[in-house]
Design a protein around this motif. Structure first.
Motif, PDB file in Angstrom:
ATOM      1  N   THR A  69       0.919  -1.228  -0.109  1.00 60.30           N
ATOM      2  CA  THR A  69       0.093  -0.090   0.120  1.00 60.30           C
ATOM      3  C   THR A  69       0.870   1.172  -0.061  1.00 60.30           C
ATOM      4  N   SER A  70       0.509   2.221  -0.323  1.00 59.02           N
ATOM      5  CA  SER A  70       1.307   3.581  -0.223  1.00 59.02           C
ATOM      6  C   SER A  70       0.666   4.473   0.904  1.00 59.02           C
ATOM      7  N   ILE A  71       1.633   5.054   1.688  1.00 60.27           N
ATOM      8  CA  ILE A  71       1.422   5.883   2.856  1.00 60.27           C
ATOM      9  C   ILE A  71       2.163   7.384   2.279  1.00 60.27           C
ATOM     10  N   GLY A  72       1.263   8.051   1.873  1.00 61.47           N
ATOM     11  CA  GLY A  72       1.821   9.524   1.080  1.00 61.47           C
ATOM     12  C   GLY A  72       2.471   9.234  -0.094  1.00 61.47           C
ATOM     13  N   GLU A  73       3.961   9.156  -0.214  1.00 60.44           N
ATOM     14  CA  GLU A  73       4.793   8.975  -1.364  1.00 60.44           C
ATOM     15  C   GLU A  73       5.384   7.588  -1.079  1.00 60.44           C
ATOM     16  N   VAL A  74       5.525   7.008   0.128  1.00 62.21           N
ATOM     17  CA  VAL A  74       6.097   5.775   0.527  1.00 62.21           C
ATOM     18  C   VAL A  74       5.342   4.587   0.112  1.00 62.21           C
ATOM     19  N   ARG A  75       5.959   3.661  -0.434  1.00 58.15           N
ATOM     20  CA  ARG A  75       5.383   2.265  -0.814  1.00 58.15           C
ATOM     21  C   ARG A  75       5.805   1.447   0.486  1.00 58.15           C
ATOM     22  N   VAL A  76       4.689   0.860   1.307  1.00 61.42           N
ATOM     23  CA  VAL A  76       4.931   0.050   2.269  1.00 61.42           C
ATOM     24  C   VAL A  76       4.368  -1.379   2.112  1.00 61.42           C
ATOM     25  N   LYS A  77       5.118  -2.331   2.016  1.00 60.44           N
ATOM     26  CA  LYS A  77       4.724  -3.761   1.944  1.00 60.44           C
ATOM     27  C   LYS A  77       4.032  -4.098   3.216  1.00 60.44           C
ATOM     28  N   VAL A  78       2.777  -5.011   2.970  1.00 55.15           N
ATOM     29  CA  VAL A  78       2.098  -5.383   4.122  1.00 55.15           C
ATOM     30  C   VAL A  78       2.516  -6.828   4.324  1.00 55.15           C
ATOM     31  N   LEU A  79       3.352  -7.305   5.298  1.00 56.80           N
ATOM     32  CA  LEU A  79       3.715  -8.507   5.367  1.00 56.80           C
ATOM     33  C   LEU A  79       2.870  -9.506   6.191  1.00 56.80           C
ATOM     34  N   ALA A  80       2.031  -8.948   7.162  1.00 58.42           N
ATOM     35  CA  ALA A  80       1.149  -9.926   8.066  1.00 58.42           C
ATOM     36  C   ALA A  80       0.289  -8.886   8.629  1.00 58.42           C
ATOM     37  N   VAL A  81      -0.985  -9.564   8.704  1.00 57.66           N
ATOM     38  CA  VAL A  81      -2.203  -8.901   9.299  1.00 57.66           C
ATOM     39  C   VAL A  81      -2.913  -9.868  10.123  1.00 57.66           C
ATOM     40  N   ALA A  82      -4.081  -9.290  10.733  1.00 59.89           N
ATOM     41  CA  ALA A  82      -5.042 -10.012  11.438  1.00 59.89           C
ATOM     42  C   ALA A  82      -6.062  -9.415  11.657  1.00 59.89           C
ATOM     43  N   GLU A  83      -7.236 -10.193  12.411  1.00 57.68           N
ATOM     44  CA  GLU A  83      -8.343  -9.425  12.648  1.00 57.68           C
ATOM     45  C   GLU A  83      -8.300  -8.495  13.570  1.00 57.68           C
ATOM     46  N   ALA A  84      -9.105  -7.537  13.467  1.00 58.39           N
ATOM     47  CA  ALA A  84      -8.755  -6.245  14.640  1.00 58.39           C
ATOM     48  C   ALA A  84      -9.506  -6.783  16.082  1.00 58.39           C
ATOM     49  N   PRO A  85      -8.761  -6.303  17.169  1.00 60.55           N
ATOM     50  CA  PRO A  85      -9.506  -6.824  18.439  1.00 60.55           C
ATOM     51  C   PRO A  85     -10.848  -6.341  18.749  1.00 60.55           C
ATOM     52  N   GLU A  86     -11.629  -7.236  19.321  1.00 60.16           N
ATOM     53  CA  GLU A  86     -12.993  -6.831  19.527  1.00 60.16           C
ATOM     54  C   GLU A  86     -13.038  -5.363  20.120  1.00 60.16           C
ATOM     55  N   GLY A  87     -14.109  -4.742  19.675  1.00 63.86           N
ATOM     56  CA  GLY A  87     -14.289  -3.368  20.293  1.00 63.86           C
ATOM     57  C   GLY A  87     -13.492  -2.249  19.508  1.00 63.86           C
ATOM     58  N   ALA A  88     -12.592  -2.716  18.684  1.00 70.40           N
ATOM     59  CA  ALA A  88     -11.703  -1.655  18.210  1.00 70.40           C
ATOM     60  C   ALA A  88     -12.254  -0.747  17.356  1.00 70.40           C
ATOM     61  N   PRO A  89     -11.723   0.778  17.198  1.00 63.25           N
ATOM     62  CA  PRO A  89     -12.271   1.603  16.205  1.00 63.25           C
ATOM     63  C   PRO A  89     -12.537   1.103  15.027  1.00 63.25           C
ATOM     64  N   SER A  90     -13.364   1.784  14.448  1.00 58.20           N
ATOM     65  CA  SER A  90     -13.572   1.533  13.036  1.00 58.20           C
ATOM     66  C   SER A  90     -13.304   2.529  11.980  1.00 58.20           C
ATOM     67  N   PRO A  91     -12.127   2.849  11.742  1.00 53.67           N
ATOM     68  CA  PRO A  91     -11.882   4.299  10.774  1.00 53.67           C
ATOM     69  C   PRO A  91     -12.654   3.675   9.540  1.00 53.67           C
ATOM     70  N   PRO A  92     -12.643   4.981   8.450  1.00 57.36           N
ATOM     71  CA  PRO A  92     -13.179   4.900   7.114  1.00 57.36           C
ATOM     72  C   PRO A  92     -12.117   3.775   6.458  1.00 57.36           C
ATOM     73  N   PRO A  93     -12.644   3.329   5.226  1.00 53.95           N
ATOM     74  CA  PRO A  93     -11.768   2.629   4.556  1.00 53.95           C
ATOM     75  C   PRO A  93     -10.283   3.438   4.101  1.00 53.95           C
ATOM     76  N   GLY A  94      -9.241   2.725   4.425  1.00 57.06           N
ATOM     77  CA  GLY A  94      -7.846   3.348   4.168  1.00 57.06           C
ATOM     78  C   GLY A  94      -7.299   4.138   5.068  1.00 57.06           C
ATOM     79  N   VAL A  95      -8.206   4.440   6.096  1.00 57.23           N
ATOM     80  CA  VAL A  95      -7.593   5.298   7.149  1.00 57.23           C
ATOM     81  C   VAL A  95      -6.955   4.613   8.135  1.00 57.23           C
TER      82      VAL A  95
END
Length: 305
Positions: free
Chosen positions: A231-257
């Motif tokens: 993905t890109s954060i500003g002008e910087v490309r960032v590889k996303v190497l590992a992800v998981a489901e968000a913790p229960e009750g975590a805030p839910s920002p808009p897509p991409g935020v």
């Protein structure tokens, strides 16, 4: 049996080893030419070439199976060709050159995901994983089957994980197929509607945060390690190497935020947020996502795209 083996990546090495250990005479190993790797661009043999040379086997380096490569291969008088992720097509007269033609280990439960990226497509679509050994024919991955195994997905696999597993189980399937050929058995025609898995590039690996969380997570795991979800954060490309489901009750920002909840770094999607675990900003080493987040000069409200 006198066998010519064609393959290039590490996932092809277990089959080469299994054929040798089963007592077959591997008369030649065909693989891609040495390639420059790493920051220093050191010319490096393919994993298959390295494994073959350790065993003292004849290695034919070829970008494609052209007339020159065909002449070298057929001069060894192979009875059977075996191909695993070589990276090139086998055409006539090479296709029918060996007495028993060629068999191919393909990492899907055919006819699902014919093509160059079967495991990535299976994980991304959350359906259809497995491995097949089939008789090579001119049509793409359409030949009759010597074996076919399905492998249900748990939802936790990356492409790297699943390929490593299927490379080992598939090697045993290839050895069994060779034994069946020696016994004079015949393969079984494929049945069902085929699906296709074309080669993926860097653009295919960009994360679309406007999709639902389960699709985002499946896409990231499918693109890991290659071609590499990013993905890109500003002008910087960032590889996303590992992800998981968000913790229960975590805030839910808009897509991409991107935001944080304690040490959890979250990215909004079309449904629930996804938690980033490990990332690799361009030009840097991979790191814990929380450490990456703390090091950003701008934090709240940044958008990944």
């Amino acid at each position: 049996m006198r066998i010519v083996f064609a393959g290039s990546p590490i996932t092809a090495v277990p089959t080469l080893d299994a054929l040798v250990e089963a007592g077959h005479e591997v008369v030649a190993v065909v693989t891609r030419p040495d390639a420059p790797l790493g920051r220093r661009r050191v010319l490096t043999p393919s994993p298959v070439a390295a494994a073959a040379e350790e065993r003292g086997l004849t290695v034919v380096r070829a970008t494609r199976l052209d007339a020159t490569a065909t002449e070298q291969i057929l001069a060894e008088r192979p009875e059977l060709g075996v191909i695993v992720a070589y990276g090139g097509l086998v055409r006539e007269p090479l296709l029918s050159g060996p007495d028993h033609g060629w068999i191919n280990l393909h990492f899907s439960a055919l006819p699902a995901w014919r093509g160059a990226s079967p495991v990535q497509h299976a994980i991304a679509h959350r359906v259809g994983a497995g491995a097949s050994v089939f008789q090579l024919v001119p049509e793409l991955d359409a030949g009759p089957l010597w074996s076919r195994r399905e492998r249900p997905l748990t939802g936790d696999e990356t492409t790297g994980d699943l390929l490593a597993e299927l490379a080992v189980s598939g090697a045993a399937d290839v050895v069994s197929a060779v034994a069946a050929i020696e016994r004079g058995e015949r393969p079984t025609e494929q049945s069902g509607e085929p699906s296709f898995a074309p080669k993926l590039g860097v653009d295919d690996a960009r994360v679309d945060w406007n999709r639902r969380a389960e699709d985002v997570v499946a896409h990231i795991r499918a693109m890991t390690p290659e071609p590499g979800a990013h993905t890109s954060i500003g002008e910087v490309r960032v590889k996303v190497l590992a992800v998981a489901e968000a913790p229960e009750g975590a805030p839910s920002p808009p897509p991409g935020v991107v935001t944080a909840a304690g040490r959890a770094v979250l990215v909004g999607t079309a449904s629930v947020p996804v938690r980033l675990l490990r990332v690799q900003p361009s030009g840097k080493k991979d790191m814990d996502a929380a450490d990456w987040w703390r090091g950003l000069t701008t934090a709240e409200g940044i958008t990944a795209s």
